[in-house]
Every structure is written in C-alpha cells, then in structure tokens.
Design an enzyme around this catalytic site. Structure first.
Site, PDB file in Angstrom:
ATOM      1  N   GLY A   1       0.756  -1.148  -0.197  1.00 20.09           N
ATOM      2  CA  GLY A   1      -0.079  -0.039   0.127  1.00 20.09           C
ATOM      3  C   GLY A   1       0.725   1.230  -0.110  1.00 20.09           C
ATOM      4  O   GLY A   1       0.470   2.118  -0.882  1.00 20.09           O
TER       5      GLY A   1
ATOM      6  N   ASN B   1      -8.702   4.070   8.181  1.00 25.42           N
ATOM      7  CA  ASN B   1      -7.994   2.864   8.847  1.00 25.42           C
ATOM      8  C   ASN B   1      -8.114   2.897  10.463  1.00 25.42           C
ATOM      9  O   ASN B   1      -8.160   1.835  11.160  1.00 25.42           O
ATOM     10  CB  ASN B   1      -6.543   2.619   8.498  1.00 25.42           C
ATOM     11  CG  ASN B   1      -5.687   3.708   8.441  1.00 25.42           C
ATOM     12  OD1 ASN B   1      -6.011   4.993   7.968  1.00 25.42           O
ATOM     13  ND2 ASN B   1      -4.704   3.716   9.320  1.00 25.42           N
TER      14      ASN B   1
ATOM     15  N   GLN C   1      -7.887  -0.525   3.160  1.00 30.07           N
ATOM     16  CA  GLN C   1      -8.632  -1.006   4.168  1.00 30.07           C
ATOM     17  C   GLN C   1     -10.115  -1.377   3.428  1.00 30.07           C
ATOM     18  O   GLN C   1     -10.714  -2.416   4.039  1.00 30.07           O
ATOM     19  CB  GLN C   1      -9.138   0.065   5.241  1.00 30.07           C
ATOM     20  CG  GLN C   1      -8.027   0.145   6.037  1.00 30.07           C
ATOM     21  CD  GLN C   1      -7.632  -0.738   7.040  1.00 30.07           C
ATOM     22  OE1 GLN C   1      -8.344  -1.576   7.331  1.00 30.07           O
ATOM     23  NE2 GLN C   1      -6.243  -0.724   7.312  1.00 30.07           N
TER      24      GLN C   1
ATOM     25  N   SER D   1      -3.430  -3.671  -0.760  1.00 24.60           N
ATOM     26  CA  SER D   1      -2.218  -4.309  -0.208  1.00 24.60           C
ATOM     27  C   SER D   1      -2.543  -5.710   0.254  1.00 24.60           C
ATOM     28  O   SER D   1      -3.782  -5.956   0.528  1.00 24.60           O
ATOM     29  CB  SER D   1      -1.816  -3.557   1.166  1.00 24.60           C
ATOM     30  OG  SER D   1      -0.556  -4.161   1.833  1.00 24.60           O
ATOM     31  N   GLY D   2      -1.609  -6.645   0.123  1.00 24.18           N
ATOM     32  CA  GLY D   2      -1.923  -7.985   0.361  1.00 24.18           C
ATOM     33  C   GLY D   2      -2.209  -8.352   1.842  1.00 24.18           C
ATOM     34  O   GLY D   2      -3.008  -9.009   2.109  1.00 24.18           O
TER      35      GLY D   2
ATOM     36  N   THR E   1      12.451  -7.837 -10.949  1.00 21.09           N
ATOM     37  CA  THR E   1      12.041  -9.301 -11.182  1.00 21.09           C
ATOM     38  C   THR E   1      10.743  -9.336 -10.372  1.00 21.09           C
ATOM     39  O   THR E   1      10.563  -9.066  -9.224  1.00 21.09           O
ATOM     40  CB  THR E   1      13.045 -10.171 -10.497  1.00 21.09           C
ATOM     41  OG1 THR E   1      14.086  -9.990 -11.177  1.00 21.09           O
ATOM     42  CG2 THR E   1      12.515 -11.633 -10.890  1.00 21.09           C
TER      43      THR E   1
ATOM     44  N   CYS F   1       1.152   3.043  12.783  1.00 16.61           N
ATOM     45  CA  CYS F   1       2.038   3.880  12.579  1.00 16.61           C
ATOM     46  C   CYS F   1       2.322   4.847  13.453  1.00 16.61           C
ATOM     47  O   CYS F   1       3.354   5.718  14.024  1.00 16.61           O
ATOM     48  CB  CYS F   1       1.981   4.634  11.252  1.00 16.61           C
ATOM     49  SG  CYS F   1       1.336   3.293  10.111  1.00 16.61           S
TER      50      CYS F   1
END
Ligand SMILES: *Cc1c(COP(=O)(O)O)cnc(C)c1O
Length: 392
Positions: free
Chosen positions: A72, A152, A180, A200-201, A238, A326
């Site tokens: 993210g 979030n 989110q 984001s994963g 890659t 954060c």
C-alpha cells in the site's frame, strides 16, 4: 498465556492456509524468473497474468491496468509522486484529506517541499469529507484528488462515487487509497470514476510486501522504479512471483466469501459496539455509525490513557490498537481523532478493535468484560475522574 484474541486486523492479518499452499511451490520447484525465454520459466509469466486477471476482476478493471507493487505504501507514493511529475505543467495543486494514512500525508509533505500546493480537506464529526468543501477547493490548477476509500482508524467509508463524479466533471484525476476497503466493500473503478487505486496483500490475509496499484489506461504516469521492462515498463524488478500468487489467492478467497464474511462481521461489530456503549459509562463511538467498515469499532473512553488500556488488554491476551500502528509509540494523539473534532484529552483514550471472520461472539464477550474491568480500574487511579465524580 492460554488465550489469544486478535482484534487488530486493520494492522495486519495472517496468511490463510490455502493462500500459503498456493505460494509454496513458487519458492522451490517453480522458482524460474518470469522474464527468461525457456519454457520452465515461461509458466510463471502465465501464472502472473492469471493472478493479474483475478485482481482486475475484483475491482472491475482490465488486467493491463493492474501493476504489482510492494504494498500500500509504495502504491500511494507512486500515485502521488508520478501524477505530480507527469501533470505539473497543467498545475501544481493537489487535494487530499486530513485523515489519510501517513503514506499519503508524508508524501504530500514531500511534494509541498517540491513546490506543490496541497489542500487538506476537513471531515465532519463522523469522519466524512464534505462535498461542498471539496467543490470549493477545486482550482484551475488542481491536478489530483486523493481521498481514502475507508479510514484505517475509525472505519468511516467516504463518498467515493460522488467524489469520482466531481473529479470527472472537473477533468481532475482521482486516486483512492483502498487498502482497508478492498474486499470489505464493493469497488467498481468504472462506476466510481476511480483513476488510480492502492491496495495491499497483508491486510486481506495475503502475504506482506506485495500490493498493487490500479492505473486507468491512458494516464501518462511514468515508471516509479527504473530498471527492467517488467510491469509494462512502469515498475522494474523481477516479479515477486510468490507474493503475486499469494495476493491472487487471497483476493480470490476474499471475493468468494465477501457477502457472508462481512455480514457476520457486521453483526458481531454491532453487538460489540452496543455492549460497550451501554455497559461502559463516558464512552463514545468514533466514526460513522452505519457507513463504516464491517470489521471496525473505535471508541474513546474518557479519563483513560489508551496506551495503558492496550497494555492491560495485552495481559489478558487481547491484541488491539489505539489507532494506527504507525502512530503508536508517539505521544501525539491520532491525527484522525483530532480531525473529527475531539479534544486532545479525549483523543488520548482511544481503542480500535478490528474483527476478522475468525472472531466469535465468545471472543467479543470476553473482550467487553475485560474492557469493563480495566476501564474501571484505570479510572479509579485517575485524579481527573475522581474530581469529575465528586462534581456530579
Ligand atoms: C496499511 C495501510 C497502508 C500501508 O500499506 P502497506 O502494505 O503496509 O505498505 C496504506 N494505507 C492504509 C489505509 C492502510 O491501512
């Protein structure tokens, strides 16, 4: 500790077993570099494209509009910095909000130092931006509107469709940080006029260090990472094949169970909110009552330090947060809680609980009982609370 109740799913989530299973062969026997010409590796290129398609389908995009990133934060940085660079001749004004994630806010601060002007929209007491203020802040030199899909910390879902319409009418690009919201609410980039979207994963039971950015075809954004020709020459390096396979598997799973998962979470969330507000005095719910993420509850308890509450919940095996991961560790209250108009002393007493499909009613009951006991204990040690009670 015999019990662990994880209610910090907005910070990160575990990789689901079926996601891990999908990933494992790509660490070992299927390790080939997708850019190699021999057939052993070529299979990995096809696997990447199959996963790109799954992700594109989940937001109504085309496969060639999905770019894999490291998560993210990278997607947010890319969207803002690349738009600023590509469109600076048209203008140097960007509109965002006061409640964005720091991946957006700190990128905006950086861009201000580069000579861009940023308008930070206010939000109302529920954490919603006000569309009339958005309209009033648009200027001839505005090149980008960036508003998060859902917050979030307090879970409020922003009026994305309306913002998209306004952006389109004024010929301004629209980016949304959907980290989110993704797989928690329906997203359609065309119906909502979204030009760029970050996801984001690790927030959706996928692995950490992988995410994507949707970029509408036709935008002239340049490469963020320079090097090889991967990701249509826009993001060199890659490919993170294992990460991409994991992200695709997580998206597939989350989209397939979204309706039942979110329905269950909403029931438990509302049960949690109702009990806490009823059984813990001098408590408020932060964020919009209805238009909020299915798994988010955020409270402020008066006369309490959020950090003390977290430590005591931890001793009971409960993982929670005072806001965003954060900001914890710093003594400043959450910028989101200040933006919804809370005074410092109330914003300090915040608690965010974010549920998952693994959360049970039993968990919630245990958590509510724990909160009641701890809040009571902490208030008894508070001179402010003592004075308050005396005055009553
Ligand atoms: C977690 C989060 C991010 C950052 O995503 P990473 O993949 O951890 O870099 C950005 N925006 C929001 C709203 C988030 O919740």
């Amino acid at each position: 500790m015999d019990r662990l109740i994880y209610l910090d799913n907005a910070a990160t989530t575990p990789v689901k077993p079926e996601v891990l299973d999908a990933m494992l062969p790509y660490f070992t026997e299927k390790f080939g570099n997708p850019s190699s010409v021999y057939s052993f590796s070529a299979g990995n290129k096809e696997v990447i494209e199959a996963n790109r398609q799954i992700i594109a389908d989940s937001i109504g995009a085309k496969a060639n509009e999905i770019y894999f990133t490291a998560g993210g934060s990278e997607s947010d940085n890319w969207a803002l910095k690349a738009t600023a660079e590509a469109y600076k001749d048209k203008g140097k004004h960007i509109i965002t909000t006061k409640i964005e994630h720091h991946a957006i806010l700190h990128t905006c601060e950086y861009l201000e130092k580069q000579g861009f002007e940023i308008t930070y929209l206010n939000v109302d007491e529920n954490g919603m931006i006000m569309l009339d203020e958005l309209l009033a802040s648009i200027r001839p030199d505005t090149i980008l509107i960036s508003v998060m899909f859902a917050n979030n910390e307090i879970g409020t879902i922003e009026p994305i469709r309306e913002i998209g319409m306004i952006a389109k009418e004024h010929d301004i690009l629209f980016h949304t940080d959907a980290v989110q919201a993704f797989t928690q609410v329906d997203i359609d980039v065309n119906a909502m006029n979204i030009d760029m979207l970050s996801a984001s994963g690790h927030k959706i039971n996928g692995p950490k260090g992988i995410g994507f950015m949707y970029i509408r075809n036709g935008l002239k954004l340049r490469s963020f990472i320079h090097g090889g020709a991967q990701e249509r020459k826009r993001r060199a390096g890659t490919e993170n094949v294992t990460g991409i396979v994991g992200l695709g598997a997580a998206v597939k799973l989350a989209m397939s169970n979204m309706a039942e998962r979110t329905k269950k979470e909403i029931l438990l969330r509302d049960y949690l909110i109702e009990r806490v507000l009823k059984e813990v005095p001098y408590t408020r719910l932060n964020g919009h009552k209805e238009t909020r993420l299915p798994n988010n509850a955020n409270f402020c308890f008066r006369f309490i330090e959020g950090e003390s509450l977290l430590i005591m919940l931890d001793m009971k095996g409960i993982c929670a947060s005072s806001g965003s991961a954060c900001t914890s560790g710093s003594l400043d209250p959450s910028h989101v809680l200040l933006a919804i108009g809370l005074p410092h002393e109330i914003a300090h007493g915040s608690l965010r609980l974010t549920l998952s499909d693994a959360t049970t009613k039993e968990d919630i009951d245990y958590v509510v009982e724990s909160i009641k006991e701890i809040v009571d204990k902490l208030r008894k040690m508070s001179p402010l609370y003592e004075d308050f009670v005396k005055d009553k």
